[in-house]
Design a protein around this motif. Sequence first.
Motif, short mmCIF file in Angstrom:
data_model
loop_
_atom_site.label_atom_id
_atom_site.label_comp_id
_atom_site.label_asym_id
_atom_site.label_seq_id
_atom_site.Cartn_x
_atom_site.Cartn_y
_atom_site.Cartn_z
N PRO B 35 0.80 -1.23 0.00
CA PRO B 35 0.00 0.00 0.00
C PRO B 35 0.84 1.28 0.00
CG PRO B 35 -0.21 -1.16 2.10
CD PRO B 35 0.51 -2.07 1.17
N VAL B 36 2.00 1.23 0.67
CA VAL B 36 2.82 2.44 0.70
C VAL B 36 3.29 2.80 -0.71
CG1 VAL B 36 5.07 3.35 1.41
CG2 VAL B 36 3.58 2.27 3.09
N LEU B 37 3.76 1.77 -1.43
CA LEU B 37 4.19 1.99 -2.81
C LEU B 37 3.02 2.46 -3.67
CD1 LEU B 37 6.63 -0.79 -4.04
CD2 LEU B 37 6.75 1.68 -4.47
N PHE B 38 1.89 1.77 -3.49
CA PHE B 38 0.70 2.09 -4.26
C PHE B 38 0.31 3.55 -4.04
CE2 PHE B 38 -3.92 2.41 -4.61
CZ PHE B 38 -4.10 1.94 -5.89
N TYR B 39 0.25 3.94 -2.77
CA TYR B 39 -0.12 5.32 -2.48
C TYR B 39 0.93 6.30 -2.95
CZ TYR B 39 -4.55 4.78 -0.22
OH TYR B 39 -5.88 4.56 -0.02
N PHE B 44 0.49 10.09 -3.95
CA PHE B 44 1.34 11.18 -3.49
C PHE B 44 2.19 11.78 -4.61
CE2 PHE B 44 0.89 8.67 0.58
CZ PHE B 44 -0.16 9.45 1.02
N TYR B 45 2.67 10.92 -5.50
CA TYR B 45 3.47 11.47 -6.60
C TYR B 45 2.65 12.42 -7.46
CZ TYR B 45 5.86 11.73 -11.07
OH TYR B 45 6.42 12.19 -12.23
N PRO B 46 1.43 12.00 -7.92
CA PRO B 46 0.63 12.94 -8.71
C PRO B 46 0.23 14.18 -7.91
CG PRO B 46 -0.21 10.72 -8.96
CD PRO B 46 0.80 10.68 -7.85
N GLY B 48 2.00 15.69 -5.61
CA GLY B 48 3.17 16.57 -5.66
C GLY B 48 3.32 17.18 -7.04
N GLN B 49 3.09 16.34 -8.05
CA GLN B 49 3.19 16.78 -9.44
C GLN B 49 2.20 17.92 -9.72
OE1 GLN B 49 5.31 15.97 -11.63
NE2 GLN B 49 4.46 15.58 -13.64
N ALA B 50 0.99 17.81 -9.11
CA ALA B 50 -0.03 18.83 -9.34
C ALA B 50 0.43 20.19 -8.82
CB ALA B 50 -1.34 18.43 -8.66
N PHE B 51 1.14 20.18 -7.68
CA PHE B 51 1.66 21.45 -7.14
C PHE B 51 2.64 22.08 -8.13
CE2 PHE B 51 -0.06 19.87 -3.21
CZ PHE B 51 -0.40 21.02 -2.54
N TRP B 52 3.49 21.25 -8.71
CA TRP B 52 4.45 21.77 -9.70
C TRP B 52 3.73 22.25 -10.95
CZ3 TRP B 52 8.27 23.79 -12.18
CH2 TRP B 52 8.56 23.43 -13.49
N LEU B 53 2.77 21.43 -11.44
CA LEU B 53 2.05 21.79 -12.66
C LEU B 53 1.29 23.10 -12.49
CD1 LEU B 53 0.55 18.48 -14.07
CD2 LEU B 53 2.30 19.92 -15.10
N SER B 54 0.83 23.37 -11.26
CA SER B 54 0.05 24.59 -11.05
C SER B 54 0.90 25.84 -11.27
CB SER B 54 -0.55 24.58 -9.65
OG SER B 54 0.45 24.84 -8.69
#
Lengths: 417, 309
Positions: B35-39, B44-46, B48-54
Amino acid sequence: MHKGILFAGLMAGISPFTVTAAQAVEIEYWQYVFETRVNAMDQLIAAFEAANPDITVKQVTFPYADYQTRVVAANMARQGPDVLQLFYGWADQFIGGKVIQPLSPDAFPHAEIEADFFPIVSAMKRGDDYYGLPTAVRSLALFYNKNLMTAAGLDPNTPPTTLEELVTQAKAMTEVDGAGNMATAGMTLDMAGQDHQWWREVLVRQFGGAPYSEDGATVTYNDAAGAAALKFYTDLQLVEKIGQRGFMDEGQAAFRAGKAGFTIDGTFRLGSFRTIEDFEWGVTELPANAEGVRSNYASYFANAIGAGAQGEELEAAQKFLAYISSEEAMQIWLDVVGELPARRSAALTEANLANPVYAPFLKGLEYAHTTLFVDEAAQRQTTIDMANRILIEGQPVEDSVAAAAEAEQAILDRAKK
Amino acid sequence: MMEPGVPDRHPDRPRTFWTMRRRQLLWVWGFLAVPVLFYGVIRFYPTGQAFWLSLTDWDLMSDPSFIGVENYTRLFADPQFGRVFRNTFAYLIMGTPISLILSFIIAYALDRVRFGHTFLRALYFLPFITTAAAMAWVWRWFYQPAPIGVINDFLSGFGIPQMAFLNSTTWALPSIMVTAIWAGLGFQIIIFMAGLRAIPNTYYEAARIDGLGDWAILRRITLPLLKPTTVFLVVFSSIGFLRIFDQVYNMTTNDPGGPLGSTKPLVLMIYQTAFSSYQMGYAAAQTVVLFTILLVVSLLQLWVLRERT
């Protein structure tokens, strides 16, 4: 960029297509799922492969709602199609994103394109290059319910030819129940359907204006003509009371149910209306104004060559594109899908012009305009809102046109950046 | 290694690196890794990615380029955002209390009903297991004007003028909210009933012996002891209303979030910006704002409701 590819991979799923290049070239053709279109393409591919035994074409389809995203995602992952179908309104985005490549003038001479195709093919031209060719085109016409016309004492064989007749005839068919609710609409009013196209490219011009500048970069309907065109439209509900926005949820649903006398819709609606059994209907050209000025809105899905096609795949893709935009292919498309051929010679045949259903749409093509959309959904929304501000909130027509023009100009400006 | 002071229970066994404790830890982390990897990858990766994309102007086709806080300044100047923000909070501020009070009353009453209890409970739960889209379309049909709308047909049968419902900028939002409340009611009732059943009967018996009336029992015993359930439902239902999408989108497909944007919630605006206009950077900025609102509202509620537990 690798993050982008990862994202694209996630969205596209694992691509099962690994090209095995033996002697034969395999190319991929992409379009969205629509049963008759997929069937027609299967037939075209079979005929093409029979004529070109060294080329195989693989058709890949996606649901319409996902289609654009899939194309873009696959392109980022360098897994894009060799030939693909796209709405003409997506051309700017697809060219900017390097999804499609310009057609080589050697394989597709410009003089021939311009002579053979209807003029709306120019919507696929940027600078000196054409980026795609249509197989079929769509235009608008006025559908009428013959049973309702007869019941209202009208002659079902003389549908309206002018806007004035449209209003008088629709008024005769309108019925209101005891509580004052509309029971039968003389005409459907549905900006979210095709009415926004009718207002933008037809009514605005008939009232003496133009919706956009020549290059499509500037909104020009914020004038007396635009306001008069909008007033005509909203008065159909507010003054003439021959229709009502939201009646039966959708205009096409009201017409299908036999609860509306007239509706404006496109060739793509023919398949649905052909299953109507409860009443007889007919089609006629969109009404002219008092001076006889007519206009129409035409649109199409074009086929283009993917940016990734190179070498022998590019050659095969060019051959395939040439075939699916040939007269022969257009006739198959007309028979199977019911969409009008994009070449004059294939469209304006005696048989087609004598066909009571195709003829009005074909005549419309001669004087049709094509809006250079940059974001069709958002631009449609500004037109829907423009009418709603008047119909729901009672805003003065001039103010609403001005607000819509400002909002749409902002959309155009953002796309140009 | 053994902790100091703990006697070694197996003094004759050789001490190895793989003690029982280590082996257990390995197992625990082995299972947790999934689950940790899955999450990590899916959530969590997307995020974080959303903050950068914004902070970029990505349109999905060309490479994203950094534009600083331009998306945010554009968002806060966008008149549509103001309306969408108000709509979202209208769903929250009206929807959460109404649905909670309604579901509590129904659960409280159902708890006392013996006749047809299971049947009634199933009836209330049924909407929750129905597809939101299907339900929204049925309600959309109910709300239509005459001659097809069920409610308006009924009204005009009595000569009462039609209600515009979804065609009115005033009534469209409450009309959609009613369906959303109805859809979530079954779940909340079940949770409330479980909470009610968990209160030991002895408290009630003691209260009765002390001569407390029904109202006093409700106020002094039932409600305070239901607090954990209530906290859970307030947070759960608030998040639900802040993220409302299905009902709105399906009931207004012709004019999504309309008429005139009067029903459009933040999530629908994000969806349109991203997947209709392909302005991924701008849409990412909107999701960051939604994320912040959800976080603040949830923390606020937990903090406010914690005190008196």
